[in-house]
Design an enzyme around this catalytic site. Structure first.
Site, PDB file in Angstrom:
ATOM      1  N   ASN A 190       0.880  -1.256  -0.028  1.00 59.65           N
ATOM      2  CA  ASN A 190      -0.018  -0.047  -0.015  1.00 59.65           C
ATOM      3  C   ASN A 190       0.839   1.247  -0.162  1.00 59.65           C
ATOM      4  O   ASN A 190       0.447   2.469   0.315  1.00 59.65           O
ATOM      5  CB  ASN A 190      -0.997  -0.046   1.079  1.00 59.65           C
ATOM      6  CG  ASN A 190      -0.314  -0.248   2.554  1.00 59.65           C
ATOM      7  OD1 ASN A 190       0.846  -0.020   2.540  1.00 59.65           O
ATOM      8  ND2 ASN A 190      -1.018  -0.566   3.450  1.00 59.65           N
TER       9      ASN A 190
ATOM     10  N   ARG B 181       2.905   7.355  11.451  1.00 56.19           N
ATOM     11  CA  ARG B 181       2.401   7.100  12.466  1.00 56.19           C
ATOM     12  C   ARG B 181       2.127   8.186  13.582  1.00 56.19           C
ATOM     13  O   ARG B 181       3.035   9.146  13.625  1.00 56.19           O
ATOM     14  CB  ARG B 181       3.316   6.042  13.134  1.00 56.19           C
ATOM     15  CG  ARG B 181       3.347   4.786  12.795  1.00 56.19           C
ATOM     16  CD  ARG B 181       1.982   3.771  12.978  1.00 56.19           C
ATOM     17  NE  ARG B 181       1.936   2.778  12.109  1.00 56.19           N
ATOM     18  CZ  ARG B 181       1.669   2.432  10.932  1.00 56.19           C
ATOM     19  NH1 ARG B 181       1.118   3.191  10.397  1.00 56.19           N
ATOM     20  NH2 ARG B 181       1.495   1.186  10.268  1.00 56.19           N
TER      21      ARG B 181
ATOM     22  N   GLN C 283      -5.473   3.766  18.376  1.00 54.22           N
ATOM     23  CA  GLN C 283      -6.653   3.764  17.202  1.00 54.22           C
ATOM     24  C   GLN C 283      -7.664   2.627  17.795  1.00 54.22           C
ATOM     25  O   GLN C 283      -7.200   1.480  18.119  1.00 54.22           O
ATOM     26  CB  GLN C 283      -5.875   3.228  15.819  1.00 54.22           C
ATOM     27  CG  GLN C 283      -5.114   4.256  15.310  1.00 54.22           C
ATOM     28  CD  GLN C 283      -4.749   4.411  13.652  1.00 54.22           C
ATOM     29  OE1 GLN C 283      -4.558   4.996  13.330  1.00 54.22           O
ATOM     30  NE2 GLN C 283      -4.845   2.901  13.434  1.00 54.22           N
TER      31      GLN C 283
ATOM     32  N   HIS D  54      -7.731   5.969   9.477  1.00 52.53           N
ATOM     33  CA  HIS D  54      -6.767   5.287   9.011  1.00 52.53           C
ATOM     34  C   HIS D  54      -7.055   4.664   7.915  1.00 52.53           C
ATOM     35  O   HIS D  54      -7.350   3.359   7.874  1.00 52.53           O
ATOM     36  CB  HIS D  54      -6.035   4.422   9.947  1.00 52.53           C
ATOM     37  CG  HIS D  54      -4.688   4.149   9.666  1.00 52.53           C
ATOM     38  ND1 HIS D  54      -3.843   3.579  10.765  1.00 52.53           N
ATOM     39  CD2 HIS D  54      -4.017   4.168   8.617  1.00 52.53           C
ATOM     40  CE1 HIS D  54      -2.718   3.261  10.142  1.00 52.53           C
ATOM     41  NE2 HIS D  54      -2.755   3.396   8.648  1.00 52.53           N
TER      42      HIS D  54
HETATM   43  N1  NAD Z   1      -1.122   5.377   6.874  1.00 59.16           N
HETATM   44  C1  NAD Z   1      -0.965   4.015   6.213  1.00 59.16           C
HETATM   45  O1  NAD Z   1      -1.894   3.536   5.857  1.00 59.16           O
HETATM   46  C2  NAD Z   1       0.360   3.452   6.232  1.00 59.16           C
HETATM   47  C3  NAD Z   1       0.571   2.656   5.112  1.00 59.16           C
HETATM   48  C4  NAD Z   1       1.650   1.818   4.822  1.00 59.16           C
HETATM   49  C5  NAD Z   1       3.059   2.390   5.733  1.00 59.16           C
HETATM   50  N2  NAD Z   1       2.495   3.520   6.731  1.00 59.16           N
HETATM   51  C6  NAD Z   1       3.971   4.027   7.370  1.00 59.16           C
HETATM   52  O2  NAD Z   1       4.843   4.603   6.472  1.00 59.16           O
HETATM   53  C7  NAD Z   1       6.093   4.052   6.957  1.00 59.16           C
HETATM   54  C8  NAD Z   1       7.012   3.864   5.898  1.00 59.16           C
HETATM   55  O3  NAD Z   1       6.593   2.974   4.942  1.00 59.16           O
HETATM   56  P1  NAD Z   1       7.772   2.947   3.716  1.00 59.16           P
HETATM   57  O4  NAD Z   1       6.810   1.662   3.094  1.00 59.16           O
HETATM   58  O5  NAD Z   1       8.039   3.998   3.087  1.00 59.16           O
HETATM   59  O6  NAD Z   1       8.770   2.000   4.548  1.00 59.16           O
HETATM   60  P2  NAD Z   1      10.115   1.820   4.040  1.00 59.16           P
HETATM   61  O7  NAD Z   1      10.963   0.808   4.972  1.00 59.16           O
HETATM   62  O8  NAD Z   1      10.368   1.618   2.460  1.00 59.16           O
HETATM   63  O9  NAD Z   1      10.978   3.280   4.172  1.00 59.16           O
HETATM   64  C9  NAD Z   1      11.164   3.959   5.593  1.00 59.16           C
HETATM   65  C10 NAD Z   1      12.420   4.819   5.496  1.00 59.16           C
HETATM   66  O10 NAD Z   1      12.384   5.447   6.781  1.00 59.16           O
HETATM   67  C11 NAD Z   1      13.690   5.626   6.989  1.00 59.16           C
HETATM   68  N3  NAD Z   1      14.085   5.809   8.450  1.00 59.16           N
HETATM   69  C12 NAD Z   1      14.000   4.900   9.437  1.00 59.16           C
HETATM   70  N4  NAD Z   1      14.139   5.724  10.670  1.00 59.16           N
HETATM   71  C13 NAD Z   1      14.450   6.911  10.176  1.00 59.16           C
HETATM   72  C14 NAD Z   1      14.992   8.001  11.089  1.00 59.16           C
HETATM   73  N5  NAD Z   1      15.285   8.064  12.341  1.00 59.16           N
HETATM   74  N6  NAD Z   1      15.515   9.198  10.384  1.00 59.16           N
HETATM   75  C15 NAD Z   1      15.082   9.181   9.192  1.00 59.16           C
HETATM   76  N7  NAD Z   1      14.955   8.198   8.283  1.00 59.16           N
HETATM   77  C16 NAD Z   1      14.619   6.993   8.703  1.00 59.16           C
HETATM   78  C17 NAD Z   1      14.578   4.294   6.548  1.00 59.16           C
HETATM   79  O11 NAD Z   1      15.909   4.600   6.353  1.00 59.16           O
HETATM   80  C18 NAD Z   1      13.636   4.077   5.015  1.00 59.16           C
HETATM   81  O12 NAD Z   1      14.217   4.859   3.968  1.00 59.16           O
HETATM   82  C19 NAD Z   1       5.862   2.671   7.644  1.00 59.16           C
HETATM   83  O13 NAD Z   1       6.700   2.228   8.513  1.00 59.16           O
HETATM   84  C20 NAD Z   1       4.538   3.040   8.340  1.00 59.16           C
HETATM   85  O14 NAD Z   1       4.590   3.171   9.516  1.00 59.16           O
HETATM   86  C21 NAD Z   1       1.244   4.216   6.772  1.00 59.16           C
END
Ligand code: NAD
Length: 385
Positions: free
Chosen positions: A147, A286, A315, A334
């Site tokens: 997603n 989040r 949530q 959400h």
């Molecule tokens: N709202 C929703 O329905 C929904 C759906 C999917 C994901 N998400 C959230 O989005 C987040 C990201 O998803 P994604 O698919 O892009 O994940 P991903 O793993 O591809 O990307 C996460 C990025 O965060 C970076 N990162 C981690 N800790 C960090 C920090 N302290 N400082 C800077 N960068 C940091 C990592 O290096 C990575 O590039 C998920 O972990 C989830 O919490 C929300």
């Protein structure tokens, strides 16, 4: 035979739609980085159906029960008397979702001695205590990429909605039969020319940057893993060593980092206070990455011209959660990662993970967050315990 306990959000309040708005969804074979979309051996639902709520059961019931497994699906997840906590002690697998998270705390993991696999039907496994999963050798896997684009589209929509002040203008049409153009215009701006940044440029962050590039904005990002130079050049990205530098440089900031100890409470009074007056903050990552009350203070004082997102803590949020009624916000439930399009992919990925686990064959590395007592796969890149 295994017991699979699945926690999903409730069915629609007025029952399932008699007919869906569209007859099909596009077929997507590969994600932008080349990773293939899920490849389960079978599928017992039609893509585009609502499978993410309790009755849909992620389309897994026939598959699991045919093979003799026990499949319990519930939305009742809070407290010791909930179906979730009552069924957990002898469960082998828990499936949960960020949209309606069954919080797998260390205490609950300790009460589930048979638990071997926690699947996130979506992305973001922070509702699982990852440290406890590591210590108890519980494998954690999620539907990586399923997603990501759904969320990126939602973030872009909310950025535009805030900057242009769309929702109040829409309400003028529905709630008021007048023609109040000045009221609609008084907080409405163009995005063009603004500096827009993402905190974390993983799958979602990069997709947001790509989608915003045609709006003639300047694009900024920070991430603990710097992007390849070719991509920085292609999108003309300004890299910031840390979030503080990013926050003070942009007009619009969209958060796309996982929630873990490094990011919890990061956007507090001090960090938000360092942003330009009238900045916009969008958080589809989040809720707990932002200090709840600091956000309220910032929209009330005008430090933030708007806040939007779809993530809350807890949530579901209580009726008096201040983000429901604070000014200049465009919050949704959400929902960004659970469009019918996304459901088809994360339900299929969940089936693929289960097929592998039940057959004792490896789960795709990109789906793994924790395995064999360590952060693994995607988890080792994005999380700390
Ligand atoms: N709202 C929703 O329905 C929904 C759906 C999917 C994901 N998400 C959230 O989005 C987040 C990201 O998803 P994604 O698919 O892009 O994940 P991903 O793993 O591809 O990307 C996460 C990025 O965060 C970076 N990162 C981690 N800790 C960090 C920090 N302290 N400082 C800077 N960068 C940091 C990592 O290096 C990575 O590039 C998920 O972990 C989830 O919490 C929300």
């Amino acid at each position: 035979m295994a017991k699979i306990l699945c926690v999903l959000y409730d069915d629609p309040a007025d029952g399932f739609p008699p007919r869906y708005a569209r007859d099909d969804i596009p077929t997507i074979d590969r994600y932008p980085d080349g990773q293939s979309t899920p490849t389960p051996e079978g599928l017992d639902f039609r893509p585009g159906e609502l499978v993410g709520s309790v009755s849909g059961g992620l389309g897994l019931r026939n598959f699991l029960e045919r093979a003799g497994h026990e499949f319990v699906v519930t939305s009742d997840k809070e407290g010791p008397d909930s179906v979730f906590e009552r069924e957990l002690p002898d469960a082998d697998v828990v499936i949960s979702q960020p949209f309606w998270p069954a919080y797998l705390t260390s205490d609950l993991i300790a009460k589930a001695p048979r638990l071997r696999l926690a699947i996130t039907a979506g992305i973001g496994s922070d509702h699982v205590d990852l440290k406890a999963a590591v210590e108890n050798k519980v494998t954690v896997a999620e539907a990586t990429y399923s997603n990501s684009i759904s969320v990126a589209e939602h973030a872009v929509m909310q950025i535009l909605a805030l900057v242009r002040d769309y929702l109040p203008a829409h309400r003028l049409v529905t709630d008021d039969r007048g023609w109040h153009i000045a009221d609609a215009a008084q907080r409405s701006y163009d995005l063009e020319g603004m500096a827009v940044g993402v905190m974390a440029a993983g799958r979602i962050g990069v997709a947001v940057l790509r989608r915003l590039a045609p709006f003639d904005v300047t694009l900024h990002y920070t991430d603990k893993n710097r992007l390849p130079i070719e991509l920085e050049e292609e999108l003309n990205l300004v890299f910031h060593e840390d979030v503080r530098s990013l926050a003070s440089a942009v007009d619009v900031l969209s958060i796309h980092a996982p929630l873990h100890p490094e990011t919890k409470g990061l956007f507090d009074d001090e960090l938000i206070g360092s942003m330009k007056r009238g900045s916009y903050l969008v958080n589809t990552a989040r809720a707990a990455i932002c200090d709840r009350d600091a956000v309220v203070r910032a929209v009330e004082s005008g430090r933030l011209a708007g806040y939007a997102g779809d993530v809350w803590y807890p949530q579901p949020p209580p009726a008096d959660h201040p983000w429901r009624n604070m000014p200049h916000q465009g919050m949704t439930p959400h929902v960004s990662g659970t469009t019918l399009s996304a459901q088809a992919r994360y339900a299929a990925a969940t089936r693929e993970i289960l097929e592998n686990w039940l057959a004792g064959t490896p789960i795709r590395d990109e789906y793994l967050i924790v395995d064999q007592g360590h952060l693994a796969g995607s988890g080792s890149r994005s999380y700390t315990t």
